[in-house]
Structure formats: structure tokens, C-alpha cells
Write a protein that holds these residues in place. Sequence first.
Motif, PDB file in Angstrom:
ATOM      1  N   ASP A 480       0.832  -1.197   0.000  1.00  0.00           N
ATOM      2  CA  ASP A 480       0.000   0.000   0.000  1.00  0.00           C
ATOM      3  C   ASP A 480       0.871   1.254   0.000  1.00  0.00           C
ATOM      4  O   ASP A 480       0.548   2.242  -0.673  1.00  0.00           O
ATOM      5  CB  ASP A 480      -0.919   0.007   1.227  1.00  0.00           C
ATOM      6  CG  ASP A 480      -1.804   1.239   1.273  1.00  0.00           C
ATOM      7  OD1 ASP A 480      -2.594   1.426   0.328  1.00  0.00           O
ATOM      8  OD2 ASP A 480      -1.690   2.027   2.237  1.00  0.00           O
ATOM      9  N   ARG A 483       2.157   1.881  -3.471  1.00  0.00           N
ATOM     10  CA  ARG A 483       1.116   2.498  -4.308  1.00  0.00           C
ATOM     11  C   ARG A 483       0.959   3.963  -3.975  1.00  0.00           C
ATOM     12  O   ARG A 483       0.922   4.821  -4.879  1.00  0.00           O
ATOM     13  CB  ARG A 483      -0.216   1.770  -4.103  1.00  0.00           C
ATOM     14  CG  ARG A 483      -1.368   2.305  -4.966  1.00  0.00           C
ATOM     15  CD  ARG A 483      -2.715   1.854  -4.450  1.00  0.00           C
ATOM     16  NE  ARG A 483      -2.993   2.392  -3.119  1.00  0.00           N
ATOM     17  CZ  ARG A 483      -3.444   3.623  -2.898  1.00  0.00           C
ATOM     18  NH1 ARG A 483      -3.661   4.455  -3.908  1.00  0.00           N
ATOM     19  NH2 ARG A 483      -3.673   4.035  -1.666  1.00  0.00           N
ATOM     20  N   ARG A 484       0.877   4.279  -2.691  1.00  0.00           N
ATOM     21  CA  ARG A 484       0.651   5.663  -2.296  1.00  0.00           C
ATOM     22  C   ARG A 484       1.791   6.577  -2.723  1.00  0.00           C
ATOM     23  O   ARG A 484       1.575   7.685  -3.213  1.00  0.00           O
ATOM     24  CB  ARG A 484       0.447   5.738  -0.785  1.00  0.00           C
ATOM     25  CG  ARG A 484      -0.922   5.233  -0.345  1.00  0.00           C
ATOM     26  CD  ARG A 484      -0.915   4.708   1.080  1.00  0.00           C
ATOM     27  NE  ARG A 484      -0.418   5.694   2.050  1.00  0.00           N
ATOM     28  CZ  ARG A 484      -0.074   5.412   3.291  1.00  0.00           C
ATOM     29  NH1 ARG A 484      -0.162   4.144   3.731  1.00  0.00           N
ATOM     30  NH2 ARG A 484       0.339   6.346   4.116  1.00  0.00           N
ATOM     31  N   ARG A 488       1.425   3.722  -8.920  1.00  0.00           N
ATOM     32  CA  ARG A 488      -0.013   3.597  -9.162  1.00  0.00           C
ATOM     33  C   ARG A 488      -0.304   2.654 -10.339  1.00  0.00           C
ATOM     34  O   ARG A 488      -1.173   1.792 -10.252  1.00  0.00           O
ATOM     35  CB  ARG A 488      -0.620   4.976  -9.426  1.00  0.00           C
ATOM     36  CG  ARG A 488      -0.390   5.999  -8.306  1.00  0.00           C
ATOM     37  CD  ARG A 488      -1.088   5.612  -7.022  1.00  0.00           C
ATOM     38  NE  ARG A 488      -0.781   6.490  -5.910  1.00  0.00           N
ATOM     39  CZ  ARG A 488      -1.614   7.413  -5.416  1.00  0.00           C
ATOM     40  NH1 ARG A 488      -2.809   7.591  -5.958  1.00  0.00           N
ATOM     41  NH2 ARG A 488      -1.249   8.152  -4.375  1.00  0.00           N
ATOM     42  N   LEU A 491       1.747  -1.267 -10.101  1.00  0.00           N
ATOM     43  CA  LEU A 491       1.163  -2.339  -9.296  1.00  0.00           C
ATOM     44  C   LEU A 491      -0.107  -2.930  -9.901  1.00  0.00           C
ATOM     45  O   LEU A 491      -0.602  -3.948  -9.434  1.00  0.00           O
ATOM     46  CB  LEU A 491       0.890  -1.847  -7.880  1.00  0.00           C
ATOM     47  CG  LEU A 491       2.144  -1.591  -7.031  1.00  0.00           C
ATOM     48  CD1 LEU A 491       1.779  -0.998  -5.674  1.00  0.00           C
ATOM     49  CD2 LEU A 491       2.948  -2.873  -6.844  1.00  0.00           C
ATOM     50  N   THR A 492      -0.617  -2.304 -10.954  1.00  0.00           N
ATOM     51  CA  THR A 492      -1.775  -2.889 -11.642  1.00  0.00           C
ATOM     52  C   THR A 492      -1.351  -3.876 -12.729  1.00  0.00           C
ATOM     53  O   THR A 492      -2.193  -4.567 -13.292  1.00  0.00           O
ATOM     54  CB  THR A 492      -2.646  -1.803 -12.287  1.00  0.00           C
ATOM     55  OG1 THR A 492      -1.921  -1.181 -13.360  1.00  0.00           O
ATOM     56  CG2 THR A 492      -3.071  -0.756 -11.268  1.00  0.00           C
ATOM     57  N   SER A 514      -0.102  -5.942  -7.126  1.00  0.00           N
ATOM     58  CA  SER A 514      -0.623  -5.576  -5.807  1.00  0.00           C
ATOM     59  C   SER A 514      -1.230  -6.764  -5.094  1.00  0.00           C
ATOM     60  O   SER A 514      -1.271  -6.812  -3.851  1.00  0.00           O
ATOM     61  CB  SER A 514      -1.672  -4.468  -5.950  1.00  0.00           C
ATOM     62  OG  SER A 514      -2.730  -4.897  -6.798  1.00  0.00           O
ATOM     63  N   GLU A 534       7.555   6.192 -12.750  1.00  0.00           N
ATOM     64  CA  GLU A 534       6.880   6.155 -11.461  1.00  0.00           C
ATOM     65  C   GLU A 534       7.876   6.081 -10.305  1.00  0.00           C
ATOM     66  O   GLU A 534       7.603   6.613  -9.223  1.00  0.00           O
ATOM     67  CB  GLU A 534       5.899   4.983 -11.412  1.00  0.00           C
ATOM     68  CG  GLU A 534       4.670   5.220 -12.283  1.00  0.00           C
ATOM     69  CD  GLU A 534       3.507   4.320 -11.934  1.00  0.00           C
ATOM     70  OE1 GLU A 534       2.363   4.815 -11.901  1.00  0.00           O
ATOM     71  OE2 GLU A 534       3.727   3.114 -11.672  1.00  0.00           O
TER      72      GLU A 534
END
Length: 701
Positions: A480, A483-484, A488, A491-492, A514, A534
Motif C-alpha cells: 500500500d 502504491r501511495r 499507481r 502495481l496494476t 498488488s 513512477e
Amino acid sequence: MRLSRDVPRFLGSCALAGVLLAGVLAPVTMGVGVLSNQVSDSVDGISASLATSRQPLVTTVTDRDGNPIATLFDQYRLPVTFDQIAPTMTAAIVSVEDRRFWAEGGVDPKGMLRAAFHDSSGGSTQGGSTITQQYVKNYLINVADRNNKAAQFADRADTIARKLREAKIAVQLGQTQSKQDILAGYLDVVEFSGNVYGVGAAAHAYFHTTPDKLTVQQAALLAGMVNNPNLYNPYTHPQQALERRNSVIDDMVTNRMLAAPDAAIAKAGPLGVVEDGPDIPSSTCMGAPPDAGFFCAYAQNYLQQAGFTADDLETGGYTIKTTMDPAASQAVKNAVEANVPTAQDGVANTFAVISPGQQTHEVLAMIANRNYGTDPARGETSTNIVANAANVFGAGSSFKIFTSAAAMEAGKAGLDTPLPNQAGQCFTPPGANKYTPPYCIQNDGVNYPNPISLRDGLATSPNVAFVNLEQEVGLPAVLDMARRLGLRNTLTTDELGGTPDPRSPNDQYNEPQSQYFQNKLSFTLGDSPVSPLEMANVSATLMSGGVWCPPNPILSVTDRDGKPVPVKQQGCEQVVPPGLANSLEAGLSQDTISGTSAQAAHAAGWTHPDIGKTGTTQFSESVAFVGGVDNYAVASMVFADGSHPQEICPGTPVHLGNCGHGAFGGTVAAPPYFRAFGQLLAGKPDIPPPAPDPAYLNARR
């Protein structure tokens, strides 16, 4: 008495001309209801559309200083007004296409009857259409119906209904627009050949000039092409083009727009077109300079995600001013290519630069040794290896940033917290059963202390300490945090960096990262696909006091009239407290001083205070440096990108091989950073990283 075979054709042609004239001049009295029903109800709408003349135009993409870097278009068209067109061009087109243009209405009854008689006599077909009618026809084909093959076929069909509609629109147009505007509109919409539309684009493509400077010879060649752009193409059919050009010049004499002596001189000259033309710019981002291709592609995709369609961007005539910094882009491109040449077999070096901020994270550079294109032999790739999760081997120990941030947020550790750090250790993965094998790792080296503080661990990167910390914090919290802070899109993706396929029986490919890494302690060691852009944005988030913003490549968009066009932006988020972000920056501030990139920094003469974290995957198939200096957040990644990946070896140049002890983030990924920013920051005052917040120096357990 037997009739000639041409008599029925003549009568039919006259009947057609009569129907057209009656339909235009007295539609109420026609008495042909079926025909009237076939005439489109959109006549008024088409006339209004022609009046506003919204043809597809070229979109220009620029850097932040307004320098063009690429053009996007479906039709290469450079619009002009009547006063921007040379009299030679208007004289040539009127002489060959419609010599009664200045005196007639939207249709020419004499021309229709003449064409009907001429066609019936068996001679070459004469259309009888005015320039105004041709304007309507070309507008329908090239603008209104350009994406509808069936409608275009109808626009070309030799039917009474089509010609009646065309004539009706032409009459309306003749009543609402000046002759000058109609002629300029026609010369803007007509096709010359290939993808060249309009006299502005044609003047440049064929002669490297502008429409106001066209000579008699040039104007006559272009005017002759509109009748049959393929047959009179000066490159593929030079003799036909020359004969057609000279015929147009003769028509100009007949129409009293050119003196006979001047015509003789003009006809004696060569075609005079540019060599190897027509000179048409690239219509995609692949035509951008080597330091701008990936940036342009990202900007284009960013705008499509914001609601612009591909057709909008290719036809809207926008000016897209990006955030690309030309100085930073060129400096980084030079540094990357000095590290890994463009066509180096099997090795990619990507580099992203972002400007931190609490309102926006502007992307300044998106660079690779590869160039954006379709020729692998020249070191080109059509995949955006800077923006996408294209580094399939991972960013190595730079992922320890996420474990550290999650532990600090949870109070499990602060910068001064001692972490257990054996030379090697086996771990039981989360959710394991008795059949699950242990996860065993060791530190790369024997000189690590046990325990080691989190601060020193960030600088020297022991594996055991961070897997211990990851297990204590829990993988859900670490994922998490990743991701934060910025991963973004990464992780997909699945374990190949692509879109998960639910049909695959393999969790590596049917689950996003994720989900896939929820029980895999290797995550903190960075062995999964990642986006270089990223990862640079992760640094930008920390350098912005814990504020995440999407990596933004757009400064502004203006339409063809110069009016601003709003771009929907995803909002920024405070993802971690400022104190945590500042403290983690402080913890990352020793890498180039006493940590894993210190030796390379010293060799480069690097003295600027900065933040950094290196990464090296297990078999050195990927190495990374993630960090930032002053107002630049960066990520440099060198990874195997060929069909037969191997260990990456340091050297000049960096290469694939079996070198025993392969590349490291500090020795191979960091040097382009030192080279580029040593140049960019020369003579500028240093901006040191912030001091740590006392609340994050120790664990709060």
C-alpha cells in the motif's frame, strides 16, 4: 432513320443537366418526390459547417519553451487565408478548374450544359462543376465523411441525388460567402497527393515555400494536380506532371491571366520540386527528436486519459505545450548515451526527471539510450520504456524505500532503530503451510553490522535487515505504501509488466502485482516489473513533503484559434505526513557520501547534497539509482531488454556478458545521474535535504 448510338447518351446527359438546374433553381416545382427525399436533410448543416471551415489541422507539440518537438495529424494541412495565397495560384486554379468562377453563382448552368454535350459526344469527360461545387464535394469527402467509407463512396457516386445535393449546398454557399473565402476554402480542403491537403501544406511539401510566394510554374503544377493527384504526382509520374503543368499554363494564357511570352518562359523550366519529396513531417511522436520521443508519447497518452480522443489530437490543430525541459533532456540524453550507446545489444538505460511540488509534479525529461521508433537495428523501440512497467527485472533494493516508509508510519522503526541483520536468514512466508518452502536470503557482503540502524541500512542496503522489517510491518502495508508513494500503474500490471490475463492459470500473469506479492517477501528486494517514471515520482513525492501528484507532462493546450483548452487533472494527495517524508529523505541522504554509490560519486567529482537509493537485482539483469537533488527527482535504470537477457557488466560501454561480478546500481545506474546533473547544477547554490523529524528517529512500539 437509325439514330446514332451517341444520341440517347446526349439526351440523357441533357436531361440530367435539366434536372440539376431545375432542382437547384426551382426545387418546389420539380415534382420528383423520390429524388427530393434522397437529398440529404443535412444541407443546411453542411453549409454552416463549410462556413466555419473546421478542417482537420496539424497539432503541434512543444517543449516548455515553446520549441516544436513533434506534429500529430491525420491530414497534413497548413491553413491559409485568401490574402496569403499568391495571385499566380488563384489564377492557375481558376483557369484550369472554373474560368467563369468570378462571375457565376454557386453553380454554372452553361458549364453543366456544356459538360453534358461534351460528355455525350464521346470526348474526354468534363465535370461541369464549379469550384464552389468542388469545394463542397472535397469538403464532404475529406472532412465531413473522412472516417466513413460508405459515405465517401456516396459523395463520389455519379447519381442525380448526389449532384443535386452538392449543387444546392453550392448555391447556399455562394449566397453566404465571398468568392475569396470560397476559393481559399477550396484551396485549403483539396488533396494534392498522399497525405498533403491544402495549398499551404503543398507549397511546403513540394517547394519548401509558402503559398504567397508560389511562382507561375509552381502554382500551375499544384493547380494541375488537384484533378488527379496520383496521375500528376511529380515524383511518380514526372512526364505527366510536366505536361499537365504546361497545359495549365496554356489555360492561364487563354483566360488572359498570363502573357504568352511569360508562359513560354515558364513552360521551358523544370518541375523544380524538392528532392526526394514530398517533404511531409512525421505524423506521430516517432518523428520527435531523440530526447523527446518518449516524452511526446507519454504526453499524448496522458491527454487521451484526460478525455481527448486520438482523433481530437490528430485533427484538432491544437498547440500542446509540454513540461519538457530541453536543457535537462539533452543533458540526460548525452549522459545516458555515454553510458550505454543507442544501439548497444540487449541493454537499455532509461532515465526520468520530475520536478517536485505540492500542486503538481511536472515531468522534465523522459530519456533512454533507445530512441522512440520502429527499427530495432538502430536501437529503436515502439514501447514507452520510460513510462511503462518495462523494466521487467525490477529496481532492486530501491524498493526498500517502501518498507522503510511503511515501518516508520507504523511506528515499527525510526532512522536510529537497530534492525536485526544476520549474514543470512530463512523466513517463513506469510500464509505459508507445512509444504511451503522457506524464503532464504543473505547479505551481499560480510561487513555489515548486526544490528544495523535503519539510517545506515538505507545507505548500505543489507537484504536481511529489510526482509526482517518487511515481515514485521506486513506486506499489505508495504504494498500500500508503494502504491501511495507512486507506483499507481506499476502495481496494476502482472509479472511481465502487462495487463493481467484472467484466463491464465498462472498467478504471475492473472493477478496484478498488488495482489500477487501479498505473500512474497521478495517484494522489498525489487524483483518485479516497474516503471522508471513512477520510481522518479516516488522521489518527487518524498521531496514534496509527502504529497503525491500524477507525473504531469502538460503545461497548456490551446485550440486552433489560440483559446485555452482545459485538461482534466487528477488531484494531488498528502499520502504520508511531511515529517515522515522529510525524515526518509534525511535517511536517504548518505548514499552518495558513504553508501552504495559513494565510490562512483567520488570518481565523478560529485559534491552536491542529495538523496539516493541504489538497486541491483540478483543476477544483475537490472540496476537502478533512485533519488533527487535540488528540485529534480530522478530514476536511472539500466536493464537487459533483448530477447536473450544476461548479466549486465560495467564498462565503456556497459554490456551484456558473464563478468563474474556484474553491474551494481552505484557503478552503472548512478554515473549518468552524476554526469548530467553535475553539468546542470554547475555554479548553482546547493539545496540540502531537510532535517529529520524527531518523531521518526526511533520506533514507537
